[in-house]
Design a protein around this motif. Structure first.
Motif, PDB file in Angstrom:
ATOM      1  N   THR A 146      47.747  33.418  39.203  1.00  0.00           N
ATOM      2  CA  THR A 146      48.097  33.267  37.789  1.00  0.00           C
ATOM      3  C   THR A 146      47.552  31.989  37.158  1.00  0.00           C
ATOM      4  O   THR A 146      47.629  31.824  35.938  1.00  0.00           O
ATOM      5  CB  THR A 146      49.630  33.279  37.629  1.00  0.00           C
ATOM      6  OG1 THR A 146      50.184  32.234  38.446  1.00  0.00           O
ATOM      7  CG2 THR A 146      50.201  34.626  38.063  1.00  0.00           C
ATOM      8  N   TYR A 149      41.746  31.165  35.300  1.00  0.00           N
ATOM      9  CA  TYR A 149      41.241  32.096  34.307  1.00  0.00           C
ATOM     10  C   TYR A 149      40.071  32.898  34.886  1.00  0.00           C
ATOM     11  O   TYR A 149      39.201  32.363  35.573  1.00  0.00           O
ATOM     12  CB  TYR A 149      40.755  31.354  33.059  1.00  0.00           C
ATOM     13  CG  TYR A 149      40.037  32.247  32.085  1.00  0.00           C
ATOM     14  CD1 TYR A 149      40.743  32.967  31.132  1.00  0.00           C
ATOM     15  CD2 TYR A 149      38.650  32.411  32.141  1.00  0.00           C
ATOM     16  CE1 TYR A 149      40.093  33.823  30.248  1.00  0.00           C
ATOM     17  CE2 TYR A 149      37.987  33.256  31.261  1.00  0.00           C
ATOM     18  CZ  TYR A 149      38.712  33.957  30.317  1.00  0.00           C
ATOM     19  OH  TYR A 149      38.068  34.812  29.455  1.00  0.00           O
ATOM     20  N   SER A 151      37.703  36.748  33.733  1.00  0.00           N
ATOM     21  CA  SER A 151      37.599  37.953  32.915  1.00  0.00           C
ATOM     22  C   SER A 151      36.324  38.696  33.273  1.00  0.00           C
ATOM     23  O   SER A 151      35.356  38.101  33.749  1.00  0.00           O
ATOM     24  CB  SER A 151      37.588  37.620  31.416  1.00  0.00           C
ATOM     25  OG  SER A 151      36.404  36.926  31.067  1.00  0.00           O
ATOM     26  N   ASN A 166      41.021  41.541  32.834  1.00  0.00           N
ATOM     27  CA  ASN A 166      41.445  40.151  32.852  1.00  0.00           C
ATOM     28  C   ASN A 166      42.887  40.060  33.351  1.00  0.00           C
ATOM     29  O   ASN A 166      43.446  41.055  33.830  1.00  0.00           O
ATOM     30  CB  ASN A 166      41.303  39.529  31.462  1.00  0.00           C
ATOM     31  CG  ASN A 166      42.015  40.338  30.385  1.00  0.00           C
ATOM     32  OD1 ASN A 166      42.878  41.159  30.682  1.00  0.00           O
ATOM     33  ND2 ASN A 166      41.649  40.105  29.137  1.00  0.00           N
ATOM     34  N   ALA A 167      43.474  38.889  33.231  1.00  0.00           N
ATOM     35  CA  ALA A 167      44.832  38.699  33.741  1.00  0.00           C
ATOM     36  C   ALA A 167      45.839  39.607  33.052  1.00  0.00           C
ATOM     37  O   ALA A 167      46.837  40.010  33.658  1.00  0.00           O
ATOM     38  CB  ALA A 167      45.239  37.233  33.585  1.00  0.00           C
ATOM     39  N   THR A 170      45.275  42.814  35.138  1.00  0.00           N
ATOM     40  CA  THR A 170      45.550  42.748  36.590  1.00  0.00           C
ATOM     41  C   THR A 170      46.853  42.050  36.934  1.00  0.00           C
ATOM     42  O   THR A 170      47.376  42.234  38.026  1.00  0.00           O
ATOM     43  CB  THR A 170      44.417  42.003  37.306  1.00  0.00           C
ATOM     44  OG1 THR A 170      44.447  40.614  36.930  1.00  0.00           O
ATOM     45  CG2 THR A 170      43.060  42.585  36.966  1.00  0.00           C
ATOM     46  N   HIS A 171      47.355  41.212  36.015  1.00  0.00           N
ATOM     47  CA  HIS A 171      48.550  40.389  36.279  1.00  0.00           C
ATOM     48  C   HIS A 171      48.369  39.543  37.539  1.00  0.00           C
ATOM     49  O   HIS A 171      49.338  39.257  38.252  1.00  0.00           O
ATOM     50  CB  HIS A 171      49.800  41.266  36.396  1.00  0.00           C
ATOM     51  CG  HIS A 171      50.023  42.140  35.195  1.00  0.00           C
ATOM     52  ND1 HIS A 171      50.429  41.648  33.972  1.00  0.00           N
ATOM     53  CD2 HIS A 171      49.862  43.485  35.021  1.00  0.00           C
ATOM     54  CE1 HIS A 171      50.515  42.644  33.101  1.00  0.00           C
ATOM     55  NE2 HIS A 171      50.177  43.760  33.705  1.00  0.00           N
ATOM     56  N   GLY A 172      47.135  39.140  37.792  1.00  0.00           N
ATOM     57  CA  GLY A 172      46.832  38.286  38.928  1.00  0.00           C
ATOM     58  C   GLY A 172      46.692  39.003  40.248  1.00  0.00           C
ATOM     59  O   GLY A 172      46.367  38.387  41.265  1.00  0.00           O
TER      60      GLY A 172
END
Length: 496
Positions: A146, A149, A151, A166-167, A170-172
């Motif tokens: 998390t 960064y 993308s 991006n995050a 995917t939520h990390g």
């Protein structure tokens, strides 16, 4: 990016073909067939033959069509420049990987990197040029956590940003994603988290992976090595479909692409840019000057009058940019939020798409990153390191609000590339905050100048060239007050 350009800077940018016309073009329905077009006989046709019997345009009509064609088609041709250099020209210095394979750069951009103007130097890039004609591709993203960064910007041949991985997606966590072309009609395969669809069969995946510091590079390399791509057939364990015809595209030559030869590149690329919306009228007009999908444009057959008309049309587009710059950009009516995004976001506005391609192709959509550029100082004068020294002063609580990170990067005004300097310092960003000298009130002053400002200020020095320059303030995953402009950037002040 957010632009403010003086008249002097405008003149310089026009001479460098950094132009921003103010014209909205038209478009149509229907679709060119890349397979049939690319297989068409490569017989050269004159403009008269290529029009299919329609009346040849007068020089005045041809000039108007050329202007519209250049504004609308430049992003496609400029996109091909990068495609050719990165994925087709295997002997070239900017080649990274063939089609449908990922190429990684385990470093950030330096002044030697010239394939893309105004590159960022915060995030090592990975590159994936996709040929989606035979079947979709499946991308695998590792667990990113998390804090870092990253993308994957998904861009079609028109240069629309059609999606991001991006995050927020995917939520990390690790994930698997399918990229499909316009003709794929399958359902989401088992094991795929999400499907993203490109309007064009040629698409670009531009990966950005944040580098925290020079000592973090090995961690970035490990993550880049875990970015994977494979055809859907390989992912699903089924036989691969038949290979499509080879791309019928000429080698890229910058001199040709920036003159009347532009129209040959546009004609070659149109079979891979299926029509949507209202492009029928525009494509019919293109055919009148010999720009027909998949058919070579016969530049040698042009009469002197017709050659002049087409050349003048390109010049008219550049003049349109000058007017647009004065009335829209210099008045802060246009920002990066207008220039980059999905087809739906751009709403057929060819000026903005053209401006983005000219001034910094592959800019992020507003929700992903914010760009605010400094072309002039607080008094509206163009920036020049041979004449002045400058400072950016951020008050204690006035640094750019971000959910990711921000950076301030220096660019040479002539080459649009990073500035070579003895410190090898091309930017100052938020991960560097602990090493920056604070002002007495807790704020931060950044010194932008060519000569060293002195040892006590060197930590905050962003070296400028001895000549014209510009600066870009990037904010990745910006907070709402940046996007809605509630937060105001500081002016760039002259101190000498």
């Amino acid at each position: 990016m957010h632009f403010r350009v003086s008249r002097l800077e405008t003149a310089m940018r026009i001479s460098l073909a950094i132009l921003l016309p103010a014209l909205m073009l038209f478009g149509g329905c229907g679709r060119d067939d890349p397979e049939s077009s690319s297989a068409a006989p490569a017989t050269t046709q004159s403009a008269a033959e290529a029009t299919g019997g329609t009346a040849m345009p007068t020089p005045e009509e041809a000039r108007a069509i050329a202007k519209d064609a250049y504004i609308w088609g430049f992003p496609i041709v400029e996109n091909y420049k990068t495609l050719y250099q990165q994925a087709l020209d295997e002997g070239g210095s900017n080649f990274h990987a063939p089609l449908n394979r990922i190429g990684n750069l385990a470093s950030v951009a330096t002044p030697k990197d010239a394939a893309i103007i105004t590159p960022n130097s915060d995030t090592p890039y990975s590159f994936l040029w996709m040929d989606l004609r035979p079947e979709p591709l499946v991308l695998s993203i590792p667990e990113m956590g998390t804090d870092r960064y990253f993308s994957v910007q998904l861009i079609d041949l028109y240069t629309f940003n059609f999606a991001y991985i991006n995050a927020a997606v995917t939520h990390g966590k690790a994930g698997t994603y399918l990229i499909a072309g316009p003709d794929w009609t399958g359902d989401t395969p088992k094991g795929v988290d999400k499907v993203f669809r490109s309007q064009t069969p040629i698409a670009y995946g531009l990966f950005r992976t944040q580098l925290f510091s020079p000592g973090d590079l090995d961690n970035v390399k490990r993550l880049q090595a875990q970015y994977k791509v494979q055809p859907l057939s390989a992912f699903s364990g089924v036989p691969a479909p038949a290979s499509p015809p080879a791309l019928n595209l000429p080698p890229y030559d910058g001199e040709k692409a920036n003159g009347v030869g532009f129209f040959n590149y546009l004609a070659a690329l149109l079979p891979y840019a299926p029509m949507t919306g209202d492009e029928t009228s525009l494509r019919d007009r293109l055919a009148r000057i010999g720009v027909v999908p998949g058919k070579p444009f016969d530049e040698a057959a042009l009469s002197p009058a017709m050659r002049k008309a087409l050349t003048d049309g390109i010049a008219d587009a550049n003049k349109e940019l000058e007017n647009f710059t004065a009335t829209q950009i210099n008045t802060d009516k246009v920002s990066s939020a207008d220039l980059f995004g999905t087809r739906e976001h751009l709403k057929g506005n060819a000026i903005y798409r053209f401006a983005g391609a000219k001034l910094g192709i592959y800019g992020n959509s507003a929700s992903e990153a914010d760009y605010q550029s400094y072309f002039v100082d607080a008094k509206g004068q163009p920036l020049d390191g041979s004449i002045h020294d400058y400072v950016l002063r951020f008050p204690k609580d006035g640094l750019p609000p971000t959910n990711g990170f921000w950076s301030i990067t220096m660019y040479d005004g002539k080459s649009k590339l990073l500035v070579d300097n003895a410190l090898d310092r091309y930017l100052i960003n938020s991960p560097m905050l602990e090493g920056l000298r604070r002002d007495a009130d807790g704020g931060i002053t950044i010194h932008l100048q060519h000569a060293p400002p002195g040892k006590d200020k060197e930590s905050n020095w962003l070296p400028a060239p001895s000549g014209p320059f510009y600066v870009v303030l990037r904010n990745y995953s910006p907070k709402a007050e940046v996007i809605d402009r509630t937060w105001k950037r500081p002016a760039l002040e002259v101190v000498r």
